[in-house]
Motif scaffolding. Structure first.
Motif, PDB file in Angstrom:
ATOM      1  N   LYS A  19      30.637 -89.575  42.718  1.00 14.34           N
ATOM      2  CA  LYS A  19      31.525 -90.208  42.164  1.00 14.34           C
ATOM      3  C   LYS A  19      32.297 -91.043  43.359  1.00 14.34           C
ATOM      4  O   LYS A  19      33.380 -90.484  44.247  1.00 14.34           O
ATOM      5  CB  LYS A  19      32.669 -89.445  41.317  1.00 14.34           C
ATOM      6  N   HIS A  20      31.834 -92.198  43.756  1.00  6.44           N
ATOM      7  CA  HIS A  20      32.517 -92.959  44.906  1.00  6.44           C
ATOM      8  C   HIS A  20      33.854 -93.466  44.682  1.00  6.44           C
ATOM      9  O   HIS A  20      34.184 -94.043  43.725  1.00  6.44           O
ATOM     10  CB  HIS A  20      31.388 -94.282  45.273  1.00  6.44           C
ATOM     11  N   PRO A  21      34.755 -93.167  45.740  1.00 10.25           N
ATOM     12  CA  PRO A  21      36.075 -93.744  45.562  1.00 10.25           C
ATOM     13  C   PRO A  21      36.284 -95.005  45.295  1.00 10.25           C
ATOM     14  O   PRO A  21      37.230 -95.677  44.884  1.00 10.25           O
ATOM     15  CB  PRO A  21      36.752 -93.069  46.718  1.00 10.25           C
ATOM     16  N   GLU A  22      35.273 -95.941  45.838  1.00 10.66           N
ATOM     17  CA  GLU A  22      35.529 -97.273  45.723  1.00 10.66           C
ATOM     18  C   GLU A  22      34.545 -97.829  44.862  1.00 10.66           C
ATOM     19  O   GLU A  22      34.721 -98.865  44.085  1.00 10.66           O
ATOM     20  CB  GLU A  22      35.190 -97.952  47.275  1.00 10.66           C
ATOM     21  N   ASN A  23      33.368 -97.473  44.524  1.00 12.13           N
ATOM     22  CA  ASN A  23      32.058 -98.097  44.006  1.00 12.13           C
ATOM     23  C   ASN A  23      31.769 -97.507  42.737  1.00 12.13           C
ATOM     24  O   ASN A  23      30.989 -97.538  41.788  1.00 12.13           O
ATOM     25  CB  ASN A  23      30.845 -98.147  44.788  1.00 12.13           C
ATOM     26  N   GLY A  24      32.745 -96.328  42.328  1.00 14.31           N
ATOM     27  CA  GLY A  24      32.458 -95.634  40.971  1.00 14.31           C
ATOM     28  C   GLY A  24      31.251 -94.673  41.058  1.00 14.31           C
ATOM     29  O   GLY A  24      31.021 -94.388  42.145  1.00 14.31           O
ATOM     30  N   TYR A  25      30.743 -94.379  40.086  1.00 13.47           N
ATOM     31  CA  TYR A  25      29.254 -93.467  39.924  1.00 13.47           C
ATOM     32  C   TYR A  25      28.265 -94.389  40.287  1.00 13.47           C
ATOM     33  O   TYR A  25      28.090 -95.249  39.751  1.00 13.47           O
ATOM     34  CB  TYR A  25      29.332 -93.031  38.276  1.00 13.47           C
ATOM     35  N   LEU A  26      27.743 -93.722  41.316  1.00  4.20           N
ATOM     36  CA  LEU A  26      26.407 -94.010  41.977  1.00  4.20           C
ATOM     37  C   LEU A  26      25.326 -93.422  41.097  1.00  4.20           C
ATOM     38  O   LEU A  26      25.131 -92.044  41.207  1.00  4.20           O
ATOM     39  CB  LEU A  26      26.366 -94.011  43.426  1.00  4.20           C
ATOM     40  N   PRO A  27      24.227 -94.195  40.982  1.00  4.77           N
ATOM     41  CA  PRO A  27      23.018 -93.372  40.216  1.00  4.77           C
ATOM     42  C   PRO A  27      22.436 -92.772  41.320  1.00  4.77           C
ATOM     43  O   PRO A  27      22.362 -93.023  42.129  1.00  4.77           O
ATOM     44  CB  PRO A  27      22.286 -94.661  39.517  1.00  4.77           C
ATOM     45  N   PRO A  28      21.560 -91.396  40.983  1.00  5.50           N
ATOM     46  CA  PRO A  28      20.902 -90.696  41.796  1.00  5.50           C
ATOM     47  C   PRO A  28      19.954 -91.403  42.451  1.00  5.50           C
ATOM     48  O   PRO A  28      19.448 -91.103  43.520  1.00  5.50           O
ATOM     49  CB  PRO A  28      20.211 -89.514  40.925  1.00  5.50           C
ATOM     50  N   SER A  29      19.378 -92.491  41.700  1.00  7.23           N
ATOM     51  CA  SER A  29      18.273 -93.057  42.109  1.00  7.23           C
ATOM     52  C   SER A  29      18.599 -93.878  43.391  1.00  7.23           C
ATOM     53  O   SER A  29      17.567 -94.387  44.355  1.00  7.23           O
ATOM     54  CB  SER A  29      17.548 -94.017  41.288  1.00  7.23           C
ATOM     55  N   GLU A  30      19.787 -93.976  43.520  1.00 10.72           N
ATOM     56  CA  GLU A  30      20.150 -94.981  44.700  1.00 10.72           C
ATOM     57  C   GLU A  30      20.501 -93.985  46.041  1.00 10.72           C
ATOM     58  O   GLU A  30      20.318 -94.521  47.138  1.00 10.72           O
ATOM     59  CB  GLU A  30      21.511 -95.750  44.412  1.00 10.72           C
ATOM     60  N   PHE A  31      21.037 -92.847  45.788  1.00 15.54           N
ATOM     61  CA  PHE A  31      21.109 -91.902  47.007  1.00 15.54           C
ATOM     62  C   PHE A  31      20.269 -90.853  47.335  1.00 15.54           C
ATOM     63  O   PHE A  31      20.108 -90.451  48.620  1.00 15.54           O
ATOM     64  CB  PHE A  31      22.654 -91.479  47.145  1.00 15.54           C
ATOM     65  N   VAL A  72      17.426 -91.632  49.758  1.00 14.13           N
ATOM     66  CA  VAL A  72      17.819 -91.830  51.262  1.00 14.13           C
ATOM     67  C   VAL A  72      18.045 -90.452  51.720  1.00 14.13           C
ATOM     68  O   VAL A  72      17.667 -90.163  52.974  1.00 14.13           O
ATOM     69  CB  VAL A  72      19.235 -92.496  50.964  1.00 14.13           C
ATOM     70  N   PHE A  73      18.630 -89.505  51.113  1.00 15.67           N
ATOM     71  CA  PHE A  73      18.934 -88.030  51.308  1.00 15.67           C
ATOM     72  C   PHE A  73      17.605 -87.135  51.791  1.00 15.67           C
ATOM     73  O   PHE A  73      17.541 -86.490  52.693  1.00 15.67           O
ATOM     74  CB  PHE A  73      19.769 -87.480  50.357  1.00 15.67           C
ATOM     75  N   GLU A  74      16.525 -87.658  51.025  1.00 15.63           N
ATOM     76  CA  GLU A  74      15.207 -86.846  51.156  1.00 15.63           C
ATOM     77  C   GLU A  74      14.936 -87.539  52.394  1.00 15.63           C
ATOM     78  O   GLU A  74      14.082 -86.609  53.125  1.00 15.63           O
ATOM     79  CB  GLU A  74      14.293 -87.321  49.815  1.00 15.63           C
ATOM     80  N   LYS A  75      14.957 -88.605  52.679  1.00 13.28           N
ATOM     81  CA  LYS A  75      14.431 -89.034  54.154  1.00 13.28           C
ATOM     82  C   LYS A  75      15.258 -88.492  55.397  1.00 13.28           C
ATOM     83  O   LYS A  75      14.604 -88.479  56.265  1.00 13.28           O
ATOM     84  CB  LYS A  75      14.414 -90.817  53.808  1.00 13.28           C
ATOM     85  N   ASN A  76      16.369 -88.670  55.121  1.00 10.93           N
ATOM     86  CA  ASN A  76      17.500 -88.327  56.294  1.00 10.93           C
ATOM     87  C   ASN A  76      17.641 -86.538  56.435  1.00 10.93           C
ATOM     88  O   ASN A  76      17.989 -86.365  57.345  1.00 10.93           O
ATOM     89  CB  ASN A  76      18.600 -89.003  56.404  1.00 10.93           C
ATOM     90  N   GLY A  77      17.259 -85.977  55.460  1.00  7.77           N
ATOM     91  CA  GLY A  77      17.335 -84.691  55.383  1.00  7.77           C
ATOM     92  C   GLY A  77      18.518 -83.948  54.774  1.00  7.77           C
ATOM     93  O   GLY A  77      18.744 -82.632  54.594  1.00  7.77           O
ATOM     94  N   PHE A  78      19.425 -84.864  54.422  1.00  2.76           N
ATOM     95  CA  PHE A  78      20.683 -84.336  53.647  1.00  2.76           C
ATOM     96  C   PHE A  78      20.664 -83.669  52.505  1.00  2.76           C
ATOM     97  O   PHE A  78      21.334 -82.884  52.258  1.00  2.76           O
ATOM     98  CB  PHE A  78      21.791 -85.685  53.854  1.00  2.76           C
ATOM     99  N   ILE A  79      19.305 -83.904  52.042  1.00  2.75           N
ATOM    100  CA  ILE A  79      19.328 -83.433  50.439  1.00  2.75           C
ATOM    101  C   ILE A  79      19.316 -81.641  50.506  1.00  2.75           C
ATOM    102  O   ILE A  79      19.674 -81.260  49.618  1.00  2.75           O
ATOM    103  CB  ILE A  79      17.727 -83.811  50.046  1.00  2.75           C
ATOM    104  N   SER A  80      18.963 -81.095  51.563  1.00  2.00           N
ATOM    105  CA  SER A  80      18.933 -79.633  51.727  1.00  2.00           C
ATOM    106  C   SER A  80      20.366 -79.280  51.446  1.00  2.00           C
ATOM    107  O   SER A  80      20.991 -78.356  50.780  1.00  2.00           O
ATOM    108  CB  SER A  80      18.442 -79.044  53.083  1.00  2.00           C
ATOM    109  N   LYS A  81      21.544 -79.876  52.165  1.00  2.00           N
ATOM    110  CA  LYS A  81      22.807 -79.356  52.190  1.00  2.00           C
ATOM    111  C   LYS A  81      23.291 -79.952  50.953  1.00  2.00           C
ATOM    112  O   LYS A  81      24.086 -79.289  50.033  1.00  2.00           O
ATOM    113  CB  LYS A  81      23.702 -80.776  53.164  1.00  2.00           C
ATOM    114  N   LEU A  82      22.845 -81.058  50.267  1.00  2.00           N
ATOM    115  CA  LEU A  82      23.439 -81.518  48.973  1.00  2.00           C
ATOM    116  C   LEU A  82      22.786 -80.436  47.833  1.00  2.00           C
ATOM    117  O   LEU A  82      23.609 -80.068  46.805  1.00  2.00           O
ATOM    118  CB  LEU A  82      22.856 -82.867  48.530  1.00  2.00           C
TER     119      LEU A  82
END
Length: 455
Positions: free
Chosen positions: A237-249, A252-262
């Motif tokens: 739930k982005h404060p400016e862009n509203g709900y972002l679909p999972p396919s959008e982020f 990206v998280f799988e590539k940069n490794g942030f997926i583990s934190k999420l």
């Protein structure tokens, strides 16, 4: 003191020859005898400036998985392959005007030539001639050459910028599901890079500010509709862009490794939801959470889950782990061992997206799983493809024979639910029952489901 002019001239000549050799070594790649990166780029600059009124095109060539070729066949074989590619590029350049060739680095080559045909004709030429790059070298491995193409729009553009756009086209080609050999640059590629970078820049703040919302999609009995479980999914739930679909982020998280934190954030929320049901005296249903292949590389994963279960005081049987079928395809035996460690602490294991990675059915008996989750493509297409219903029936019967549960996802109609139930599959999820909903709405759904069953 007299000076021997002849000797001095000879010395000067030798020095000039030595300088020429030094310059040549810097300008010509010794292995392929193509221009080196610096000379290649400078020749492109000179040509673009000299013919500023003509159109040119830049092509970037690289060998897909070249390091694996070096590993399996040796460095000498790798060098031979690089020489082969240089030879093929020379052949290819014969049909192109004002062509400049260079080896940029490693297995990456470049070609810049005048563009005297339309892009449609060039694309047809590429499709006709690309096989000459991959055929006829060796029969014991598949050679794939990736070509990123950028039609130069402004001859005054820096050569490094031109090259960067060809790199983006190469990435698109590598990521293509169709496995193509070449791709043309378009502006959307740069837009994607910018968008992905924006997501990367904002992800840590989003996590800190609880912008990620964990929603639940009910899993229901296919005949009665009774609530049996839930899958925890994440929305941004982005404060400016509203709900972002999972396919959008998520990619990206799988590539940069942030997926583990999420993922860990979602696991914690799921455990908190289960704890709230215990405290409220509501009927408990298990919640399944996704575990990525990146998470499975973490040796401390079992202890992390054990600590989380202990933190919230919930039985392990109420937390199900969904692991995609494709995760088992990478170093299968190692993944099987890691998943077994998770199963040993009492966690229920579901194989997600079954039917998408074409794993060996013989391996199902080896895999430490409790449930097969059928990919939605099975469900949506069974009535359209004559053989799909046979395969679907076989998979359900096989799972039952192996004492595995079966969950069907992507159920959209009453007819799909009835058909799957007739095959022996009793549990499913999909928009027929409910879309993913908030924790508050899920609690209402659970009460209503219980009321309908009891009535």
């Amino acid at each position: 003191m007299s000076v021997d002019i002849a000797v001095e001239n000879e010395n000067l000549k030798n020095k000039l020859n030595a300088y020429e050799e030094i310059i040549k070594k810097h300008e010509i790649d010794s292995l392929t005898e193509l221009y080196s990166r610096q000379k290649f780029f400078s020749e492109i600059r000179r040509t673009l400036d000299a013919d500023s009124d003509k159109r040119f095109i830049f092509m970037r060539f690289d060998i897909d998985h070249f390091q694996l070729i070096n590993s399996f066949f040796g460095l000498e074989e790798g060098d031979k392959l690089l020489q082969y590619l240089a030879f093929k590029m020379r052949q290819f350049s014969l049909i192109l005007p004002s062509c400049i060739l260079g080896r940029i680095e490693g297995d990456i080559f470049g070609l810049c030539c005048q563009l005297n045909v339309s892009l449609n004709i060039l694309q047809a030429m590429m499709q006709q001639n690309i096989q000459s790059f991959v055929g006829g070298y060796r029969a014991d491995y598949e050679l794939r050459i990736i070509i990123g193409i950028y039609p130069i729009e402004d001859n005054s553009m820096a050569v490094e910028s031109i090259y960067s756009k060809a790199v983006l086209a190469s990435k698109k080609c590598k990521e293509s599901a169709t496995g193509g050999y070449f791709a043309f640059y378009d502006e959307s590629m740069s837009e994607t890079i910018v968008k992905n970078q924006r997501i990367t820049n904002q992800m840590n703040v989003a996590l800190k500010e609880n912008q990620f919302e964990v929603v639940l999609q009910p899993k229901c009995h296919l005949q009665t509709g009774k609530l049996i479980g839930a899958e925890a999914l994440v929305r941004w739930k982005h404060p400016e862009n509203g709900y972002l679909p999972p396919s959008e982020f998520i990619p990206v998280f799988e590539k940069n490794g942030f997926i583990s934190k999420l993922d860990e954030y979602v696991w914690d929320k799921a455990c908190a939801y289960i704890r709230s049901w215990i405290d409220s005296g509501l009927d408990l249903v298990p919640v399944s959470v996704n575990v990525s292949r990146y998470d499975l590389r973490n040796q401390s994963l079992p202890s992390k889950f054990a600590q989380m279960l202990d933190k919230y005081g919930i039985p392990a049987k109420y937390l199900h782990l969904e692991i995609t079928e494709s995760a088992y395809m990478e170093d299968a035996q190692v993944i099987i061992q890691e998943v077994q460690r998770l199963k040993d602490i009492g966690l229920h294991i579901e194989m997600d997206d079954f039917g998408t990675a074409y794993s060996s059915l013989n391996m199902l008996n080896e895999m430490p799983i409790d449930t097969l989750k059928l990919d939605m493509s099975f469900i949506r297409n069974y009535e359209k493809s004559p053989g799909k219903d046979v395969i679907l029936s076989f998979v359900v019967k096989l799972a039952n024979a192996l004492n595995l549960g079966v969950i069907a996802e992507g159920i959209e109609t009453k007819e799909q639910a009835a058909y799957l139930f007739s095959l022996g599959c009793s549990t499913g999820q999909g928009y027929y029952f409910s879309k993913p909903i908030s924790k508050q709405d899920f609690d209402i759904f659970a009460v209503q489901s219980a009321a309908v069953i009891s009535a």
